[in-house]
Design an enzyme around this catalytic site. Structure first.
Site, short mmCIF file in Angstrom:
data_model
loop_
_atom_site.label_atom_id
_atom_site.label_comp_id
_atom_site.label_asym_id
_atom_site.label_seq_id
_atom_site.Cartn_x
_atom_site.Cartn_y
_atom_site.Cartn_z
N ASN A 1 -2.66 -20.81 7.46
CA ASN A 1 -1.62 -19.83 7.80
C ASN A 1 -0.55 -19.69 6.74
O ASN A 1 0.12 -18.67 6.67
CB ASN A 1 -0.97 -20.20 9.15
CG ASN A 1 -0.55 -21.64 9.23
OD1 ASN A 1 -1.36 -22.55 9.01
ND2 ASN A 1 0.70 -21.88 9.51
N CYS B 1 7.77 -30.50 -0.53
CA CYS B 1 8.82 -31.50 -0.32
C CYS B 1 9.05 -32.28 -1.60
O CYS B 1 8.09 -32.76 -2.21
CB CYS B 1 8.43 -32.50 0.76
SG CYS B 1 7.79 -31.76 2.23
N GLN C 1 -5.88 -18.06 12.81
CA GLN C 1 -5.55 -17.00 11.85
C GLN C 1 -6.73 -16.07 11.58
O GLN C 1 -6.56 -15.01 10.98
CB GLN C 1 -5.07 -17.62 10.53
CG GLN C 1 -3.71 -18.29 10.62
CD GLN C 1 -2.56 -17.30 10.69
OE1 GLN C 1 -2.68 -16.14 10.29
NE2 GLN C 1 -1.43 -17.74 11.21
N THR D 1 -1.61 -21.04 37.85
CA THR D 1 -1.89 -19.61 38.04
C THR D 1 -1.98 -18.90 36.70
O THR D 1 -1.16 -19.11 35.82
CB THR D 1 -0.78 -18.98 38.92
OG1 THR D 1 -0.76 -19.69 40.16
CG2 THR D 1 -1.04 -17.51 39.18
N ALA E 1 -3.42 -14.93 20.82
CA ALA E 1 -3.41 -13.46 20.86
C ALA E 1 -2.45 -12.81 19.89
O ALA E 1 -2.74 -11.75 19.33
CB ALA E 1 -3.10 -13.00 22.28
N HIS E 2 -1.29 -13.46 19.65
CA HIS E 2 -0.29 -12.75 18.84
C HIS E 2 -0.68 -12.66 17.37
O HIS E 2 -0.04 -11.95 16.60
CB HIS E 2 1.11 -13.33 19.02
CG HIS E 2 1.35 -14.68 18.46
ND1 HIS E 2 1.06 -15.84 19.15
CD2 HIS E 2 1.86 -15.09 17.28
CE1 HIS E 2 1.41 -16.88 18.42
NE2 HIS E 2 1.88 -16.46 17.27
N1 PLP Z 1 -2.85 -22.72 14.29
C1 PLP Z 1 -2.48 -21.87 13.31
C2 PLP Z 1 -3.28 -21.81 12.06
C3 PLP Z 1 -1.37 -21.05 13.48
O1 PLP Z 1 -1.00 -20.23 12.50
C4 PLP Z 1 -0.64 -21.14 14.69
C5 PLP Z 1 0.55 -20.31 14.91
O2 PLP Z 1 1.35 -20.07 14.05
C6 PLP Z 1 -1.08 -22.04 15.68
C7 PLP Z 1 -2.18 -22.80 15.43
C8 PLP Z 1 -0.34 -22.21 16.96
O3 PLP Z 1 -0.58 -21.14 17.83
P1 PLP Z 1 0.42 -20.84 19.06
O4 PLP Z 1 1.72 -20.46 18.45
O5 PLP Z 1 -0.26 -19.73 19.81
O6 PLP Z 1 0.50 -22.06 19.87
#
Ligand code: PLP
Length: 353
Positions: free
Chosen positions: A130, A305, A158, A216, A179-180
């Site tokens: 990501n 870092c 991703q 639910t 989903a987002h």
């Molecule tokens: N894994 C990856 C590679 C992501 O980019 C993200 C969200 O940024 C997640 C997991 C976590 O997903 P969620 O925010 O739906 O818990």
């Protein structure tokens, strides 16, 4: 989603007509998800997002499937990284695979480690990073795991909706989605669990999600996620073409306007919705993100870092990026335009030069 919220207010666990109608909406959504992933409907479990799905798979594999060793990488998302660290403290053997400067895992090291079959092993490697967009050779890892009898979990958060995934043709035990990341609502996702590797419930309570995940169901979000995946998959090629051209345009413009920039992550095989670029150290570079934000440009930042106490990017640290450089991660969708890229470059120019 709005029509579901207005008209479909029954509880899917109720047996009356409203309940049955709500249940039907959820099962139709499950069917859609399964269709686009090449899965069977019994293998899709709705969750609150990618974090929950990844926790469920990794911790369930250790607790219920006899896994005693995890092979993973230091560039995983925190929900995988911290789950694995938690299990390591409980006595699970963990090997953090080496990654190169582009964030690619060492496949030879993985293969060598898989030769040791004294452990029941789970390989957990993300499909697409990501932060820097580096892609896993998913097929290769799948083949290696299959050949050596290891379970394979992949954080595909991703990748879902951006790359075609056909689970009917690929050996994989668990994948996760959110989903987002494909224009669906926030706070909903799914876990695909191969029918051979069914774990015990992670959340106990009612019998929802075939006893796997009590509570639910978030019906309007589940319906919204299925609709978003439907749109993402049917429009995938077109969206990809648009996004690729915008990403490339930003790359070209950055190279044309700024000295000393570097792109992080594999630039040959990459997640096309992400571009991670870093600028040489300068007092002004620290204010780039703030200046972009003031001008209505939402981007995220990070740098490697410099010391153990810095809360920088663990991904940039793992690939050995220079901690003094300021990295910015741009992400794109098919709604972006080249005019917006021009505006970004103009604002960057004002921030840096
Ligand atoms: N894994 C990856 C590679 C992501 O980019 C993200 C969200 O940024 C997640 C997991 C976590 O997903 P969620 O925010 O739906 O818990």
């Amino acid at each position: 989603m709005i029509s579901v919220m207005k008209a479909n207010y029954g509880n899917p666990s109720s047996i009356h007509a409203e309940g049955r109608q709500a249940r039907a909406a959820i099962e139709t959504a499950r069917k859609t998800m399964a269709k686009y992933l090449g899965a069977s409907i019994g293998e899709i479990f709705f969750t609150s997002g990618g974090t929950e799905a990844n926790n469920m798979a990794i911790k369930g594999a250790v607790r219920d499937l006899g896994v005693t060793r995890i092979l993973t990488s230091p560039t995983e998302h925190h929900c995988v990284l911290h789950s694995v660290e938690f299990l390591e403290k409980q006595g699970v053997a963990v090997v953090w695979l080496q990654v190169d400067a582009a964030g690619r895992v060492d496949y030879d090291q993985l293969e060598n480690l898989l030769q040791d079959t004294t452990h029941r092993t789970l390989v957990s490697l993300m499909y697409a990073n990501n932060e820097i967009g580096t892609l896993l050779d998913f097929e290769r890892v799948s083949e290696l795991c299959k050949a050596h009898g290891a379970l394979f979990h992949s954080d595909t958060v991703q990748a879902i909706g951006h790359f075609p995934i056909d689970l009917s043709k690929t050996y994989v035990s668990f994948i996760s989605g959110s989903a987002h990341k494909f224009h669906g609502p926030k706070g909903v996702g799914f876990l695909y669990m191969n029918a051979d590797n069914i774990i015990q419930p992670y959340i106990h309570g009612g019998s929802q999600e075939r006893n796997m995940r009590a509570g639910t169901e978030n019906i309007q979000s589940i319906v919204g996620m299925a609709k978003a995946l439907d749109m993402a998959c049917t429009g995938m090629d077109e969206r990809r073409e648009t996004i690729e051209s915008i990403r490339q345009y930003l790359k070209d413009q950055l190279l044309a306007h700024f000295d000393g920039i570097q792109f992080h992550g594999d630039q040959d095989r990459y997640l096309y919705t992400v571009l991670n670029v870093s600028f040489p150290p300068s007092p002004k570079a620290d204010l780039i993100l703030l200046n972009l934000d003031i001008n209505g440009i939402g981007a995220s930042g990070g740098s490697a870092c410099a010391s153990g106490v810095d809360v920088g990017s663990h991904v940039l640290t793992a690939i050995g990026a220079d901690p003094d450089r300021k990295a910015i991660r741009f992400s794109f969708s098919h709604y972006n335009t080249k005019n917006e890229v021009d505006f970004v470059v103009e604002q960057l120019g004002k921030s840096i030069v």
